[in-house]
Each structure stands twice: as C-alpha cells, then as structure tokens.
Design a protein around this motif. Sequence first.
Motif, short mmCIF file in Angstrom:
data_model
loop_
_atom_site.label_atom_id
_atom_site.label_comp_id
_atom_site.label_asym_id
_atom_site.label_seq_id
_atom_site.Cartn_x
_atom_site.Cartn_y
_atom_site.Cartn_z
N ALA A 1 10.83 5.28 -2.54
CA ALA A 1 10.41 3.88 -2.37
C ALA A 1 11.52 3.02 -1.80
O ALA A 1 11.27 1.95 -1.24
CB ALA A 1 9.93 3.31 -3.71
N SER A 2 12.78 3.47 -1.92
CA SER A 2 13.90 2.73 -1.33
C SER A 2 13.71 2.53 0.17
O SER A 2 14.30 1.62 0.76
CB SER A 2 15.21 3.47 -1.58
OG SER A 2 15.53 3.51 -2.94
N SER A 3 12.90 3.38 0.77
CA SER A 3 12.64 3.28 2.21
C SER A 3 12.05 1.92 2.58
O SER A 3 12.18 1.47 3.72
CB SER A 3 11.68 4.39 2.64
OG SER A 3 12.11 5.65 2.18
N LEU A 4 11.39 1.28 1.61
CA LEU A 4 10.74 -0.01 1.85
C LEU A 4 11.66 -1.19 1.55
O LEU A 4 11.25 -2.34 1.70
CB LEU A 4 9.47 -0.12 1.01
CG LEU A 4 8.41 0.95 1.28
CD1 LEU A 4 7.32 0.89 0.22
CD2 LEU A 4 7.82 0.78 2.67
N GLU B 1 0.82 -1.21 0.00
CA GLU B 1 0.00 0.00 0.00
C GLU B 1 0.86 1.27 0.00
O GLU B 1 0.45 2.30 -0.54
CB GLU B 1 -0.92 0.00 1.23
CG GLU B 1 -2.07 -0.97 1.15
CD GLU B 1 -3.11 -0.55 0.13
OE1 GLU B 1 -3.73 0.51 0.33
OE2 GLU B 1 -3.29 -1.27 -0.87
N LEU B 2 2.05 1.19 0.59
CA LEU B 2 2.93 2.35 0.65
C LEU B 2 3.78 2.50 -0.61
O LEU B 2 4.34 3.58 -0.86
CB LEU B 2 3.86 2.25 1.87
CG LEU B 2 3.22 2.45 3.24
CD1 LEU B 2 4.20 2.06 4.34
CD2 LEU B 2 2.79 3.91 3.42
N TRP B 3 3.90 1.44 -1.40
CA TRP B 3 4.83 1.45 -2.53
C TRP B 3 4.53 2.57 -3.52
O TRP B 3 5.42 3.31 -3.93
CB TRP B 3 4.82 0.09 -3.23
CG TRP B 3 5.78 0.04 -4.39
CD1 TRP B 3 5.50 0.19 -5.72
CD2 TRP B 3 7.20 -0.15 -4.30
NE1 TRP B 3 6.64 0.10 -6.46
CE2 TRP B 3 7.70 -0.11 -5.63
CE3 TRP B 3 8.09 -0.35 -3.24
CZ2 TRP B 3 9.06 -0.26 -5.91
CZ3 TRP B 3 9.44 -0.51 -3.53
CH2 TRP B 3 9.91 -0.46 -4.84
N ILE B 4 3.28 2.72 -3.93
CA ILE B 4 2.94 3.72 -4.95
C ILE B 4 3.15 5.15 -4.44
O ILE B 4 3.83 5.94 -5.11
CB ILE B 4 1.50 3.52 -5.45
CG1 ILE B 4 1.41 2.22 -6.25
CG2 ILE B 4 1.06 4.71 -6.31
CD1 ILE B 4 0.02 1.91 -6.78
N ASP C 1 17.98 3.06 -7.37
CA ASP C 1 16.72 3.17 -8.09
C ASP C 1 15.82 2.02 -7.65
O ASP C 1 16.07 0.87 -7.98
CB ASP C 1 16.99 3.11 -9.60
CG ASP C 1 15.71 3.27 -10.40
OD1 ASP C 1 14.71 3.72 -9.81
OD2 ASP C 1 15.72 2.96 -11.60
N ALA C 2 14.79 2.33 -6.87
CA ALA C 2 13.89 1.29 -6.38
C ALA C 2 13.01 0.80 -7.51
O ALA C 2 12.51 1.58 -8.31
CB ALA C 2 13.03 1.85 -5.25
#
Length: 233
Positions: free
Chosen positions: A139-142, A128-131, A205-206
């Motif tokens: 997004a690298s945070s994930l 859910e957080l990816w987008i 680059d995620a």
Amino acid sequence: MDRYLWAVGSAAVELPVGEQVADRYQVVGPQIWQDMQPELPPDFPEQLNGHILPYLRLYSHCLHVPEVYGICQLPQQRNFLSTPGQDVVILLENAPIDPNGNLYPSMESMWTSATAVRQVYWLWQIWELWIPLSELGVASSLLVPTNLRVEGWRLRLRELYRDTMADTSLSPVVPSNGLEDRGFDTLVSRDSPAEPTSVSEPSVDASLKQLGECWEAWCRKASVSVADQLQAI
C-alpha cells in the motif's frame, strides 16, 4: 510498435541514457528502457519470489498497476564492489510511459489544473486500490507522490513499494537460475531517499492515517467546488 519498459533496480539508476544493455535494450531515459528485440521472449526466473509475486497477484488491476515483463542481469564487471546478484533489473511493462518513451505526468503536478470531477475520480481510484494493495503489503505505493502518474482520467502506478509489515507469505525464494535473491533486496527507486524503497525491500508501514494525511494535503489544493466536501471525509 515500440516497447518501452520501466527498469527497477539500483543498477538501472546508474545507467546513462543511450547505453545498450545485454545486446537487447536501449536506455532512452532515466530507468526507461526500449526493447530492441520485442519478438524474442525476455529472461524470466523459473521460480517466483516476493518481489515479483505482488505484480502477478494484482493483474486484475492492470489498468493501474504495471506487469512484470522479465528480468535482466547486468555484467558483474560493471561494478567490482557489487554484491552477487545485485545487478539484476526487474523490467515492467504496462508502465505509465507514453508512446514517445516519456513518463506520464505525476498526479501532483497535474492536480491544480484538473477539473473537480477529475480530482475526485483520481482519489476514488486510490481508495479502490488501497485494500488490494494493503492485502499484499504494498500500500506504500499509493503514498509516494512521484509514483502516482496520470494519463487523463486514469491513475497509474510507476512501480510497487513494500510496506514494513509486508505479508510473510510473499517472502523471497531463490530463483532456480542461480540469481541470488539478495540481489533483488538491493533494488531501490531513483527518487528521493526519503521515499519508501521498491517492492523488493521493506520500507514503511502504510496506514489509513498516512493516506488521510496525503489526502488532506491534496484537498487543500482541490477545486473550490469540492474542497470542503473532500476535507470533511
């Protein structure tokens, strides 16, 4: 109530536990500061830059993402080799820190002991957080295992990390209080050098492929009742 903050920046990594900072903050753990004067407003740049904007734009996801509390500029004389502005620390509230001032455990450390339902729900929260994080170039945070913290069922991020292909609309601006933005560019995480660096500096680059590789590793250790279904995704 005690106010504990997550301190982002290379200068914060170097501060020992027990040290007082700016006559206001107490270092109670690695990169964990306690505000001893929470009734006073913290310092905040008058103009926002690309290191702070992602946190503000993700406020609707504050269940999972920390918020910017303020900034703290350390005395330059702490390190005569430091670049001007390098000793600027971004302070995050709503970070995954418990009432005793300790980080909540990482998802990775709790994974094998969690129920199948909880494992699936953690993965669902990541998806859910990816987008929204991808749209802001963080997004690298994930993809950083130590950055994913859990408080029971709830997935929480310790901080944000910028992707290599970050949105240029988030390009830094120089705060009007005189703090040079290049100081924020030096902010790094306290973890392994192999990890992406903080939101203030480009990292990797995620991609969905990378996310899939992370999921594959987690699914191999998932509960037997859901492992096959998860690996089939």
